[in-house]
Design a protein around this motif. Structure first.
Motif, PDB file in Angstrom:
ATOM      1  N   ALA A  14      57.652 -61.682  46.277  1.00 37.79           N
ATOM      2  CA  ALA A  14      57.820 -61.082  44.948  1.00 37.79           C
ATOM      3  C   ALA A  14      57.618 -62.191  43.926  1.00 37.79           C
ATOM      4  CB  ALA A  14      59.220 -60.499  44.788  1.00 37.79           C
ATOM      5  N   VAL A  15      57.294 -61.805  42.697  1.00 37.80           N
ATOM      6  CA  VAL A  15      57.123 -62.820  41.662  1.00 37.80           C
ATOM      7  C   VAL A  15      57.995 -62.503  40.463  1.00 37.80           C
ATOM      8  CG1 VAL A  15      54.736 -63.301  42.359  1.00 37.80           C
ATOM      9  CG2 VAL A  15      55.187 -61.680  40.498  1.00 37.80           C
ATOM     10  N   GLY A  16      58.264 -63.530  39.667  1.00 37.79           N
ATOM     11  CA  GLY A  16      58.980 -63.331  38.412  1.00 37.79           C
ATOM     12  C   GLY A  16      60.345 -63.971  38.381  1.00 37.79           C
ATOM     13  N   PRO A  29      54.426 -64.567  35.337  1.00 36.13           N
ATOM     14  CA  PRO A  29      54.172 -64.292  36.753  1.00 36.13           C
ATOM     15  C   PRO A  29      53.493 -62.940  36.986  1.00 36.13           C
ATOM     16  CG  PRO A  29      56.402 -65.131  36.432  1.00 36.13           C
ATOM     17  CD  PRO A  29      55.823 -64.956  35.078  1.00 36.13           C
ATOM     18  N   GLU A  30      53.910 -61.926  36.197  1.00 37.19           N
ATOM     19  CA  GLU A  30      53.373 -60.566  36.401  1.00 37.19           C
ATOM     20  C   GLU A  30      51.883 -60.498  36.122  1.00 37.19           C
ATOM     21  OE1 GLU A  30      56.077 -61.418  34.682  1.00 37.19           O
ATOM     22  OE2 GLU A  30      57.667 -60.525  35.920  1.00 37.19           O
ATOM     23  N   SER A  31      51.377 -61.401  35.266  1.00 38.31           N
ATOM     24  CA  SER A  31      49.934 -61.355  35.008  1.00 38.31           C
ATOM     25  C   SER A  31      49.187 -61.842  36.252  1.00 38.31           C
ATOM     26  CB  SER A  31      49.567 -62.135  33.748  1.00 38.31           C
ATOM     27  OG  SER A  31      49.573 -63.506  34.010  1.00 38.31           O
ATOM     28  N   HIS A  36      60.527 -53.994  45.794  1.00 38.87           N
ATOM     29  CA  HIS A  36      61.440 -54.584  44.818  1.00 38.87           C
ATOM     30  C   HIS A  36      60.853 -55.853  44.197  1.00 38.87           C
ATOM     31  CE1 HIS A  36      62.386 -57.671  47.795  1.00 38.87           C
ATOM     32  NE2 HIS A  36      62.582 -56.718  48.685  1.00 38.87           N
ATOM     33  N   GLY A  37      61.596 -56.396  43.220  1.00 38.30           N
ATOM     34  CA  GLY A  37      61.170 -57.614  42.554  1.00 38.30           C
ATOM     35  C   GLY A  37      61.783 -58.849  43.193  1.00 38.30           C
ATOM     36  N   SER A  38      61.852 -59.916  42.413  1.00 39.14           N
ATOM     37  CA  SER A  38      62.259 -61.207  42.961  1.00 39.14           C
ATOM     38  C   SER A  38      63.774 -61.424  42.949  1.00 39.14           C
ATOM     39  CB  SER A  38      61.572 -62.320  42.168  1.00 39.14           C
ATOM     40  OG  SER A  38      61.943 -62.194  40.803  1.00 39.14           O
ATOM     41  N   ALA A  39      64.518 -60.441  42.459  1.00 39.76           N
ATOM     42  CA  ALA A  39      65.990 -60.444  42.486  1.00 39.76           C
ATOM     43  C   ALA A  39      66.583 -61.822  42.174  1.00 39.76           C
ATOM     44  CB  ALA A  39      66.486 -59.932  43.844  1.00 39.76           C
ATOM     45  N   PRO A  40      66.321 -62.341  40.983  1.00 34.64           N
ATOM     46  CA  PRO A  40      66.820 -63.695  40.661  1.00 34.64           C
ATOM     47  C   PRO A  40      68.342 -63.802  40.792  1.00 34.64           C
ATOM     48  CG  PRO A  40      65.444 -62.823  38.873  1.00 34.64           C
ATOM     49  CD  PRO A  40      65.584 -61.723  39.862  1.00 34.64           C
ATOM     50  N   ALA A  65      69.588 -61.664  50.640  1.00 32.35           N
ATOM     51  CA  ALA A  65      68.612 -60.608  50.340  1.00 32.35           C
ATOM     52  C   ALA A  65      68.245 -59.840  51.596  1.00 32.35           C
ATOM     53  CB  ALA A  65      67.360 -61.231  49.725  1.00 32.35           C
ATOM     54  N   ASN A  66      67.932 -58.579  51.399  1.00 35.32           N
ATOM     55  CA  ASN A  66      67.505 -57.729  52.513  1.00 35.32           C
ATOM     56  C   ASN A  66      66.022 -57.994  52.811  1.00 35.32           C
ATOM     57  OD1 ASN A  66      66.901 -55.664  54.248  1.00 35.32           O
ATOM     58  ND2 ASN A  66      67.860 -54.057  53.025  1.00 35.32           N
ATOM     59  N   PRO A  67      65.703 -58.461  54.017  1.00 32.81           N
ATOM     60  CA  PRO A  67      64.293 -58.749  54.324  1.00 32.81           C
ATOM     61  C   PRO A  67      63.551 -57.539  54.904  1.00 32.81           C
ATOM     62  CG  PRO A  67      65.665 -59.488  56.142  1.00 32.81           C
ATOM     63  CD  PRO A  67      66.598 -58.841  55.140  1.00 32.81           C
TER      64      PRO A  67
HETATM   65  P1  NAD Z   1      64.535 -56.486  41.257  1.00 32.26           P
HETATM   66  O1  NAD Z   1      63.921 -55.500  42.173  1.00 32.26           O
HETATM   67  O2  NAD Z   1      64.162 -57.896  41.462  1.00 32.26           O
HETATM   68  O3  NAD Z   1      66.118 -56.370  41.332  1.00 32.26           O
HETATM   69  C1  NAD Z   1      66.848 -55.184  41.003  1.00 32.26           C
HETATM   70  C2  NAD Z   1      68.199 -55.200  41.724  1.00 32.26           C
HETATM   71  O4  NAD Z   1      67.977 -54.961  43.123  1.00 32.26           O
HETATM   72  C3  NAD Z   1      68.917 -56.545  41.642  1.00 32.26           C
HETATM   73  O5  NAD Z   1      70.303 -56.310  41.556  1.00 32.26           O
HETATM   74  C4  NAD Z   1      68.592 -57.222  42.952  1.00 32.26           C
HETATM   75  O6  NAD Z   1      69.587 -58.125  43.390  1.00 32.26           O
HETATM   76  C5  NAD Z   1      68.471 -56.033  43.906  1.00 32.26           C
HETATM   77  N1  NAD Z   1      67.511 -56.293  44.993  1.00 32.26           N
HETATM   78  C6  NAD Z   1      66.157 -56.300  44.878  1.00 32.26           C
HETATM   79  N2  NAD Z   1      65.614 -56.616  46.063  1.00 32.26           N
HETATM   80  C7  NAD Z   1      66.624 -56.795  46.931  1.00 32.26           C
HETATM   81  C8  NAD Z   1      66.679 -57.143  48.307  1.00 32.26           C
HETATM   82  N3  NAD Z   1      65.591 -57.370  49.042  1.00 32.26           N
HETATM   83  N4  NAD Z   1      67.901 -57.270  48.878  1.00 32.26           N
HETATM   84  C9  NAD Z   1      69.012 -57.039  48.166  1.00 32.26           C
HETATM   85  N5  NAD Z   1      69.023 -56.695  46.873  1.00 32.26           N
HETATM   86  C10 NAD Z   1      67.832 -56.574  46.252  1.00 32.26           C
HETATM   87  O7  NAD Z   1      64.149 -56.006  39.786  1.00 32.26           O
HETATM   88  P2  NAD Z   1      64.445 -56.714  38.365  1.00 32.26           P
HETATM   89  O8  NAD Z   1      65.788 -57.328  38.379  1.00 32.26           O
HETATM   90  O9  NAD Z   1      64.096 -55.686  37.356  1.00 32.26           O
HETATM   91  O10 NAD Z   1      63.346 -57.845  38.253  1.00 32.26           O
HETATM   92  C11 NAD Z   1      63.568 -59.211  38.604  1.00 32.26           C
HETATM   93  C12 NAD Z   1      62.260 -59.970  38.490  1.00 32.26           C
HETATM   94  O11 NAD Z   1      61.339 -59.449  39.444  1.00 32.26           O
HETATM   95  C13 NAD Z   1      61.590 -59.830  37.132  1.00 32.26           C
HETATM   96  O12 NAD Z   1      61.065 -61.064  36.763  1.00 32.26           O
HETATM   97  C14 NAD Z   1      60.493 -58.816  37.368  1.00 32.26           C
HETATM   98  O13 NAD Z   1      59.412 -58.986  36.493  1.00 32.26           O
HETATM   99  C15 NAD Z   1      60.105 -59.136  38.793  1.00 32.26           C
HETATM  100  N6  NAD Z   1      59.451 -58.042  39.522  1.00 32.26           N
HETATM  101  C16 NAD Z   1      58.487 -58.395  40.388  1.00 32.26           C
HETATM  102  C17 NAD Z   1      57.878 -57.419  41.165  1.00 32.26           C
HETATM  103  C18 NAD Z   1      56.835 -57.850  42.164  1.00 32.26           C
HETATM  104  O14 NAD Z   1      56.756 -59.015  42.472  1.00 32.26           O
HETATM  105  N7  NAD Z   1      56.051 -56.938  42.689  1.00 32.26           N
HETATM  106  C19 NAD Z   1      58.269 -56.082  41.051  1.00 32.26           C
HETATM  107  C20 NAD Z   1      59.297 -55.758  40.181  1.00 32.26           C
HETATM  108  C21 NAD Z   1      59.902 -56.751  39.402  1.00 32.26           C
END
Ligand code: NAD
Length: 350
Positions: free
Chosen positions: A67-69, A82-84, A274-278, A286-288
């Motif tokens: 994931a990125v971001g 990152p999204e670009s 999902h995204g990068s869950a910072p 994190a769930n793989p």
């Molecule tokens: P997110 O999906 O990263 O997280 C949302 C929520 O879900 C958070 O509470 C996170 O902890 C949880 N979560 C997500 N994946 C998980 C996992 N594998 N295991 C456990 N918990 C998980 O979405 P966000 O917070 O809106 O975005 C965070 C960053 O990710 C932003 O910079 C966004 O731009 C980026 N993003 C990237 C992608 C991608 O790479 N395709 C997609 C969506 C968002």
């Protein structure tokens, strides 16, 4: 069989590592090479999709992305976000079809915020067009007009773009319950009137598949009211962005959902939904499984190895049946484990 691995940012490297371990355990003689995409690439090369990554991704048969971001790049100029990098890799590889299954495993029925009877046994596939629509349309921008700021974007589709994504949906439906629901907003937007017209034309090529049409606002409601009415849902880039996230949440955890983005020859980019869950990055929690299940999709769609894909999916089901859960899908009475332990369990089940 060449795989380009792009761990990315946040939890990306942690979850990708587990998916790579699963790939290696299959003993299928993959060549794997890692590169950078997203924030890590901006830091290292001032480019979210640097030339070295472009080359590797082009040469590979499939790309596995974490994931990125992250917040540290949120205020960068748009081209240095990152999204670009994500939009560019999709465009560069011609990945026009995004397939996102939303499946509710029986063991996780309580994880959904909807009543179990509404979602138990859910198995839908959202097919989203990925390279057209308002996300890429020109002209676009923010400028001063008549003394105030004016923001604008352009929604457009050619009939060939609509036709090829509809065909992906119909082909997928043939392997499932033979139902396609095409989602548009034809009552307001001419562009999506064309979408509906072309969908009807393509539907005639697939008399064995039932085609229905739904306006996007109604589709958003129906997805939470009676989601099991759907089999394959096909729609444009922006509506698909929103509906696929909504569909993924029906299942309770975005940490469980894989995705595939395909070109016309089934080369694909595979990543969790999902995204990068910072907020949880670097903590090993994190769930793989979404990334591991993305590998199963890779085996099925790009490498046409249905058996290996199924082996991974069965291993994941077994681990869930054993009661192992990462924090995002944990409920009392189950065993909470971290990212690595979940990967270990999948390997053991394999
Ligand atoms: P997110 O999906 O990263 O997280 C949302 C929520 O879900 C958070 O509470 C996170 O902890 C949880 N979560 C997500 N994946 C998980 C996992 N594998 N295991 C456990 N918990 C998980 O979405 P966000 O917070 O809106 O975005 C965070 C960053 O990710 C932003 O910079 C966004 O731009 C980026 N993003 C990237 C992608 C991608 O790479 N395709 C997609 C969506 C968002």
């Amino acid at each position: 069989m060449k795989i380009c691995v792009l761990p990315g940012d946040g939890i990306g490297p942690e979850i990708t590592a587990e998916a790579v371990r699963v790939l290696k355990a299959l003993d299928l003689k993959f060549e794997m090479e890692e590169a950078q995409l997203g924030g890590c690439a901006i830091d290292a090369a001032k480019d979210p999709f640097p030339p070295a990554t472009q080359k590797l991704a082009k040469e590979a048969d499939a790309v596995l992305l974490g994931a990125v971001g992250g917040p540290q790049w949120d205020n960068n100029p748009r081209e240095l976000r990152p999204e670009s990098g994500l939009l560019r890799i999709r465009k560069d590889l011609g990945l026009f079809a995004n397939l996102r299954p939303a499946i509710l495993y029986p063991e996780l029925a309580n994880a959904s915020t909807l009543k179990p009877e509404v979602v138990a046994g859910l198995d839908i596939l959202i097919v989203r067009e990925l390279t057209g629509d308002i996300y890429f349309g020109q002209p676009r921008g923010i400028e001063i007009r008549n003394g105030e700021r004016f923001g604008f974007n352009t929604m457009h589709y050619t009939e060939s773009e609509i036709r090829r994504i509809l065909r992906v949906a119909f082909e997928a439906a043939r392997k499932r319950s033979r139902k396609v629901c095409s989602v548009d907003k034809m009552n307001v937007l001419e562009c999506t009137q064309l979408w509906r017209d072309v969908a009807k034309e393509v539907g005639k090529e697939y008399p064995d598949v039932e085609l229905s049409h739904m306006l996007v606002d109604n589709a958003a409601m129906q997805l939470v009211k009676a989601p099991k009415q759907f089999d394959v849902v096909v729609t444009g880039n922006m509506f698909g962005d929103i509906l696929s996230d909504e569909a993924s949440m029906l299942t309770g955890s975005i940490g469980m959902l894989p995705s595939a983005s395909l070109d016309e020859k089934n080369k694909g980019l595979y990543e969790p939904s999902h995204g990068s869950a910072p907020d949880i990055a670097g903590k090993g929690v994190a769930n793989p499984l979404a990334t591991i299940l993305s590998v199963a999709m890779m085996l099925r769609y790009t490498f046409a190895n249905e058996a290996a894909g199924r082996r991974i999916e069965d291993a994941v089901k077994k681990v869930l049946a054993l009661g192992l859960r990462t924090g995002d899908i944990y409920e009392p009475g189950t065993q909470k484990v971290g990212t690595r332990a979940m990967g270990d369990a999948v390997l053991a089940a394999l």
